[in-house]
Design a protein around this motif. Sequence first.
Motif, PDB file in Angstrom:
ATOM      1  N   ALA A  39      23.509  36.357  53.483  1.00  0.00           N
ATOM      2  CA  ALA A  39      22.126  36.276  53.957  1.00  0.00           C
ATOM      3  C   ALA A  39      21.168  36.980  52.983  1.00  0.00           C
ATOM      4  CB  ALA A  39      22.008  36.903  55.347  1.00  0.00           C
ATOM      5  N   LYS A  40      21.713  37.485  51.888  1.00  0.00           N
ATOM      6  CA  LYS A  40      20.930  38.176  50.844  1.00  0.00           C
ATOM      7  C   LYS A  40      20.116  39.336  51.418  1.00  0.00           C
ATOM      8  CE  LYS A  40      20.756  34.189  47.810  1.00  0.00           C
ATOM      9  NZ  LYS A  40      21.589  33.322  48.616  1.00  0.00           N
ATOM     10  N   ARG A  41      20.771  40.126  52.262  1.00  0.00           N
ATOM     11  CA  ARG A  41      20.113  41.279  52.879  1.00  0.00           C
ATOM     12  C   ARG A  41      20.278  42.547  52.057  1.00  0.00           C
ATOM     13  NH1 ARG A  41      22.228  41.069  58.862  1.00  0.00           N
ATOM     14  NH2 ARG A  41      21.098  43.046  58.949  1.00  0.00           N
ATOM     15  N   VAL A  42      20.910  42.430  50.899  1.00  0.00           N
ATOM     16  CA  VAL A  42      21.072  43.552  49.961  1.00  0.00           C
ATOM     17  C   VAL A  42      20.554  43.085  48.610  1.00  0.00           C
ATOM     18  CG1 VAL A  42      22.732  45.035  48.779  1.00  0.00           C
ATOM     19  CG2 VAL A  42      23.093  44.455  51.189  1.00  0.00           C
ATOM     20  N   ASP A  43      19.591  43.824  48.041  1.00  0.00           N
ATOM     21  CA  ASP A  43      19.047  43.434  46.734  1.00  0.00           C
ATOM     22  C   ASP A  43      19.988  43.798  45.595  1.00  0.00           C
ATOM     23  OD1 ASP A  43      16.787  42.416  47.911  1.00  0.00           O
ATOM     24  OD2 ASP A  43      15.518  44.128  47.414  1.00  0.00           O
ATOM     25  N   LEU A  44      20.447  45.031  45.572  1.00  0.00           N
ATOM     26  CA  LEU A  44      21.362  45.509  44.528  1.00  0.00           C
ATOM     27  C   LEU A  44      22.657  45.959  45.169  1.00  0.00           C
ATOM     28  CD1 LEU A  44      18.927  47.662  42.378  1.00  0.00           C
ATOM     29  CD2 LEU A  44      20.055  45.548  41.653  1.00  0.00           C
ATOM     30  N   LEU A  45      23.759  45.498  44.603  1.00  0.00           N
ATOM     31  CA  LEU A  45      25.080  45.828  45.107  1.00  0.00           C
ATOM     32  C   LEU A  45      25.876  46.428  43.963  1.00  0.00           C
ATOM     33  CD1 LEU A  45      27.338  45.549  47.285  1.00  0.00           C
ATOM     34  CD2 LEU A  45      27.795  43.289  46.293  1.00  0.00           C
ATOM     35  N   GLU A  46      26.398  47.625  44.167  1.00  0.00           N
ATOM     36  CA  GLU A  46      27.203  48.275  43.133  1.00  0.00           C
ATOM     37  C   GLU A  46      28.588  48.552  43.710  1.00  0.00           C
ATOM     38  OE1 GLU A  46      26.421  51.929  40.151  1.00  0.00           O
ATOM     39  OE2 GLU A  46      26.448  52.486  42.267  1.00  0.00           O
TER      40      GLU A  46
END
Length: 133
Positions: A39-46
């Motif tokens: 759902a693209k609810r996180v902009d940056l994922l590390e």
Amino acid sequence: TTGDNFFRTAGIAHAYMVTIDTEGWDGRVLAGMRQVLEAKRVDLLEFEYSVHWRKHGQAFSLKATLDWLLQAGYRCFWQGWAFNGLLAPASGPCWQDEFAALHPMSWGKLICSHRPAKVAGCDECYALIQAGT
């Protein structure tokens, strides 16, 4: 719990950045965030990759994870000291089988985003690779 359940019960609609460092369990944590990420609810994922991922089976391989993230709209890049602070494309046309063959005592950090501006300059990397230059 899973990331999906945590976002739901905590009422988190959107996160600017999520960092995962679970000593080899990162692939499973990502799988537990499938709904949130799709759902693209996180902009940056590390997250961190190490050879410890291998004990969780092929479904949790780095390649399978990066392919799924790319399909969900996230482009992933290696980051850290090995690249002198720069980001190096890791997913899609940039994948190399050697990425999964880390030394047993080694690890690598990846950062992913569905918003190209969040990883400035990386879109040019993809454009050059797709153009064959």
